[in-house]
Design a protein around this motif. Structure first.
Motif, PDB file in Angstrom:
ATOM      1  N   UNK A 119       0.685  -1.389  -0.575  1.00 36.19           N
ATOM      2  CA  UNK A 119      -0.055   0.021  -0.095  1.00 36.19           C
ATOM      3  C   UNK A 119       0.562   1.163   0.046  1.00 36.19           C
ATOM      4  N   UNK A 120       1.846   1.082   0.114  1.00 34.52           N
ATOM      5  CA  UNK A 120       2.770   2.331   0.314  1.00 34.52           C
ATOM      6  C   UNK A 120       4.029   1.849  -0.546  1.00 34.52           C
ATOM      7  N   UNK A 121       4.575   2.599  -1.305  1.00 33.49           N
ATOM      8  CA  UNK A 121       6.176   2.347  -1.290  1.00 33.49           C
ATOM      9  C   UNK A 121       7.583   3.024  -0.705  1.00 33.49           C
ATOM     10  N   UNK A 122       8.627   2.185  -0.375  1.00 34.42           N
ATOM     11  CA  UNK A 122       9.450   2.798   0.348  1.00 34.42           C
ATOM     12  C   UNK A 122      10.900   3.040  -0.570  1.00 34.42           C
ATOM     13  N   UNK A 123      11.695   4.470   0.483  1.00 37.53           N
ATOM     14  CA  UNK A 123      13.402   4.179  -0.349  1.00 37.53           C
ATOM     15  C   UNK A 123      14.355   4.580   0.398  1.00 37.53           C
ATOM     16  N   UNK A 124      15.593   4.097  -0.012  1.00 42.00           N
ATOM     17  CA  UNK A 124      16.964   4.796   0.479  1.00 42.00           C
ATOM     18  C   UNK A 124      17.081   6.111   0.854  1.00 42.00           C
ATOM     19  N   UNK A 125      17.232   7.210   1.169  1.00 42.28           N
ATOM     20  CA  UNK A 125      17.595   8.580   1.072  1.00 42.28           C
ATOM     21  C   UNK A 125      18.919   8.397   1.422  1.00 42.28           C
ATOM     22  N   UNK A 126      20.550   8.074   1.188  1.00 41.27           N
ATOM     23  CA  UNK A 126      21.690   7.861   1.594  1.00 41.27           C
ATOM     24  C   UNK A 126      22.759   8.910   0.288  1.00 41.27           C
ATOM     25  N   UNK A 157      20.683   9.324  -6.894  1.00 44.36           N
ATOM     26  CA  UNK A 157      20.947   8.223  -7.352  1.00 44.36           C
ATOM     27  C   UNK A 157      19.591   7.280  -6.477  1.00 44.36           C
ATOM     28  N   UNK A 158      18.884   7.969  -6.349  1.00 41.78           N
ATOM     29  CA  UNK A 158      17.536   7.511  -4.633  1.00 41.78           C
ATOM     30  C   UNK A 158      16.962   6.433  -5.071  1.00 41.78           C
ATOM     31  N   UNK A 159      16.486   5.249  -5.216  1.00 45.83           N
ATOM     32  CA  UNK A 159      15.702   4.360  -5.815  1.00 45.83           C
ATOM     33  C   UNK A 159      14.341   4.671  -5.404  1.00 45.83           C
ATOM     34  N   UNK A 160      13.532   4.654  -6.514  1.00 49.71           N
ATOM     35  CA  UNK A 160      12.038   4.962  -6.139  1.00 49.71           C
ATOM     36  C   UNK A 160      11.641   6.682  -5.854  1.00 49.71           C
ATOM     37  N   UNK A 161      12.946   7.005  -6.271  1.00 48.30           N
ATOM     38  CA  UNK A 161      12.541   8.322  -5.917  1.00 48.30           C
ATOM     39  C   UNK A 161      11.785   9.126  -7.346  1.00 48.30           C
ATOM     40  N   UNK A 162      10.429   9.472  -6.784  1.00 50.62           N
ATOM     41  CA  UNK A 162       9.236   9.841  -7.255  1.00 50.62           C
ATOM     42  C   UNK A 162       8.591   9.177  -7.443  1.00 50.62           C
ATOM     43  N   UNK A 164       8.306   7.259  -4.437  1.00 53.73           N
ATOM     44  CA  UNK A 164       7.767   6.028  -2.917  1.00 53.73           C
ATOM     45  C   UNK A 164       7.182   7.528  -2.039  1.00 53.73           C
ATOM     46  N   UNK A 165       6.135   6.414  -1.327  1.00 48.23           N
ATOM     47  CA  UNK A 165       5.766   7.474  -0.701  1.00 48.23           C
ATOM     48  C   UNK A 165       6.545   7.502   1.239  1.00 48.23           C
ATOM     49  N   UNK A 166       7.548   7.432   1.236  1.00 42.41           N
ATOM     50  CA  UNK A 166       8.380   7.372   2.637  1.00 42.41           C
ATOM     51  C   UNK A 166       9.455   7.298   2.409  1.00 42.41           C
ATOM     52  N   UNK A 167      10.536   7.974   3.151  1.00 43.38           N
ATOM     53  CA  UNK A 167      12.155   8.000   2.699  1.00 43.38           C
ATOM     54  C   UNK A 167      12.994   7.842   4.456  1.00 43.38           C
ATOM     55  N   UNK A 168      14.062   6.867   3.891  1.00 45.22           N
ATOM     56  CA  UNK A 168      14.827   6.762   5.269  1.00 45.22           C
ATOM     57  C   UNK A 168      15.521   7.931   4.295  1.00 45.22           C
ATOM     58  N   UNK A 169      15.754   9.188   5.574  1.00 43.61           N
ATOM     59  CA  UNK A 169      17.033   9.674   5.158  1.00 43.61           C
ATOM     60  C   UNK A 169      18.286   9.967   6.387  1.00 43.61           C
ATOM     61  N   UNK A 170      19.006  10.366   5.697  1.00 45.70           N
ATOM     62  CA  UNK A 170      19.944  10.348   6.610  1.00 45.70           C
ATOM     63  C   UNK A 170      20.770  11.621   6.181  1.00 45.70           C
ATOM     64  N   UNK A 171      21.636  13.151   7.176  1.00 39.14           N
ATOM     65  CA  UNK A 171      21.535  14.008   7.544  1.00 39.14           C
ATOM     66  C   UNK A 171      22.332  14.498   8.391  1.00 39.14           C
ATOM     67  N   UNK A 172      23.030  15.020   8.640  1.00 38.27           N
ATOM     68  CA  UNK A 172      23.904  15.472   9.533  1.00 38.27           C
ATOM     69  C   UNK A 172      23.483  16.141  10.712  1.00 38.27           C
ATOM     70  N   UNK A 207      13.259   3.271 -11.512  1.00 40.99           N
ATOM     71  CA  UNK A 207      12.312   5.011 -11.086  1.00 40.99           C
ATOM     72  C   UNK A 207      14.169   5.512  -9.974  1.00 40.99           C
ATOM     73  N   UNK A 208      14.731   6.661 -10.516  1.00 40.32           N
ATOM     74  CA  UNK A 208      15.759   6.950 -10.101  1.00 40.32           C
ATOM     75  C   UNK A 208      15.760   8.326  -9.621  1.00 40.32           C
ATOM     76  N   UNK A 209      16.235   9.189  -8.854  1.00 40.64           N
ATOM     77  CA  UNK A 209      16.471  10.785  -8.543  1.00 40.64           C
ATOM     78  C   UNK A 209      17.275  11.357  -8.071  1.00 40.64           C
ATOM     79  N   UNK A 210      17.163  12.544  -8.354  1.00 41.42           N
ATOM     80  CA  UNK A 210      17.833  13.622  -7.418  1.00 41.42           C
ATOM     81  C   UNK A 210      16.557  14.253  -6.544  1.00 41.42           C
ATOM     82  N   UNK A 211      17.021  13.979  -5.244  1.00 46.32           N
ATOM     83  CA  UNK A 211      15.906  14.699  -4.283  1.00 46.32           C
ATOM     84  C   UNK A 211      16.395  16.202  -3.824  1.00 46.32           C
ATOM     85  N   UNK A 212      15.416  16.804  -3.069  1.00 42.09           N
ATOM     86  CA  UNK A 212      16.399  18.501  -3.167  1.00 42.09           C
ATOM     87  C   UNK A 212      15.571  18.480  -1.697  1.00 42.09           C
TER      88      UNK A 212
END
Length: 384
Positions: A119-126, A157-162, A164-172, A207-212
């Motif tokens: 029901x939801x699509x996920x992505x790993x944003x590293x 180069x985030x797979x499912x970018x565009x 995905x319904x949720x992203x696991x995002x890594x940030x400083x 599905x690959x994307x540059x995310x901002x």
């Protein structure tokens, strides 16, 4: 007929063998007619179908459940042998929520109900534009603001970018320089300030994307685990899922070997099957050897993790390096044995030739795996 004798190896339990056979039958019935013309639509349809029929359940773990790596590898190998985009769709549901399965709060794990049912699509944003595989040099920031965090930066180069319904995002978050200053967050795709800047086209469409992220505000409850634990979380997730990349490569290689065997059996040269040529037999022998050797490394790593090893960094790196590199060679041999038909658009081996290349890059390129293996080997030697 695809080889299934490896299922009798002692790495597996009866439940693994039953699952592999059941999925193989399901894939034969459900994946042969998938239209890849619209990649986004195909991935959404594949996630929905996999979720509907229960195949996404192993991608997430809730409460006392654990991720069974042998199951993940068997599913990826089987799906890849039938349809590369089906393998991709399955894999990203696991990788995208891996941090939530391993370290998420009960509230965060509520997402798994939706991802495991399709029901939801996920992505790993590293990955970031400037750091690539050097995760410790990530520059995206998560600045505390009261009880919230403000995310700013880019991921690429985030797979499912565009889609995905949720992203696991890594940030400083800045607890310390380098790897010790990163944190992980659950970020729904509908938050203000989140932008899909560019869709990235590759030789094998995914599905690959540059995310901002422009001042994207997330609540403190979006933090996965503790502040500053992001690098450890990311490495723990990759420790589980890196072996599954090797399994997907193994699936591609098995399909290439099957296609080559069919070709050299049916094609005749001077009144005899192509297989009767000794040089052709040499190709087939090497392909079969490479497939079995890769399988041993893949399922050793998966078995070790499932048997309780806290980390399988060395074993997973060996599996990914060998299986992806050898799959490239196996598929190249299959193309060669097909002659001109091997490079004709639409042929199975032509598609495999395009699909395998990315696996030697993502989740740690082959050269990075060599560094990992060397360091792990030296560390074991010095500690002995």
């Amino acid at each position: 007929m695809a080889d299934r004798s490896y299922l009798d190896w002692p790495f597996f339990e009866g439940r693994h063998r039953a699952l592999a056979r059941k999925l193989d039958d399901w894939a034969a019935r459900n994946l042969s007619g998938i239209d890849h013309g619209d990649t986004d639509a195909a991935c959404r349809a594949l996630v929905a179908a996999l979720g509907r029929d229960g195949w996404l359940k192993p991608t997430g773990a809730v409460g006392d459940e654990v991720l069974d790596v042998r199951t993940l590898c068997l599913i990826r190998e089987t799906l890849a042998r039938h349809d590369g985009l089906a393998d991709f769709s399955f894999a990203m549901q696991g990788l995208g929520t891996g941090a939530i399965s391993l370290f998420g709060s009960p509230e965060q794990q509520g997402w798994l109900k939706q991802t495991r049912t399709g029901e939801a699509i996920s992505a790993f944003a590293l990955t970031e534009p400037q750091s690539g595989s050097d995760v410790a040099n990530s520059t995206m920031t998560a600045t505390p603001d009261g009880d919230d965090f403000i995310l700013n930066g880019e991921k690429t180069w985030i797979s499912n970018g565009g889609i995905a319904d949720l992203y696991t995002v890594f940030a400083r978050t800045g607890e310390a320089p380098g790897a010790k200053g990163l944190s992980a967050f659950v970020v729904p795709a509908d938050l203000p300030g989140f932008e899909v800047v560019e869709r990235l086209e590759t030789i094998a469409p995914h599905p690959l994307a540059l995310l901002r992220f422009n001042d994207v505000r997330v609540p403190g409850a979006a933090l996965i685990g503790e502040r500053g634990a992001g690098f450890r979380i990311a490495m723990s997730v990759l420790d589980v899922f890196r072996s599954t990349v090797a399994a997907a490569a193994l699936g591609f290689a098995r399909r290439a070997l099957d296609e080559a065997l069919a070709r050299v059996s049916a094609r005749e040269v001077q009144g005899a099957p192509l297989f009767e040529l000794q040089m052709v037999q040499g190709h087939i022998a090497q392909m079969a050897l490479d497939v079995d050797a890769a399988a041993l490394l893949v399922y050793r790593a998966a078995w070790a993790k499932d048997s309780g090893a806290p980390r399988v960094t060395r074993e997973a790196a060996m599996a990914k390096l060998y299986a992806t590199d050898q799959a490239q060679k196996v598929i190249d041999s299959a193309v060669q044995l097909h002659g001109g038909d091997g490079v004709r658009s639409g042929e199975v081996v032509e598609r495999l030739y395009r699909e395998i290349r990315a696996l030697r890059i993502y989740e740690g390129a082959s050269d990075v795996q060599k560094v990992v293996i060397a360091r792990q080997t030296m560390s074991a030697f010095q500690g002995s």
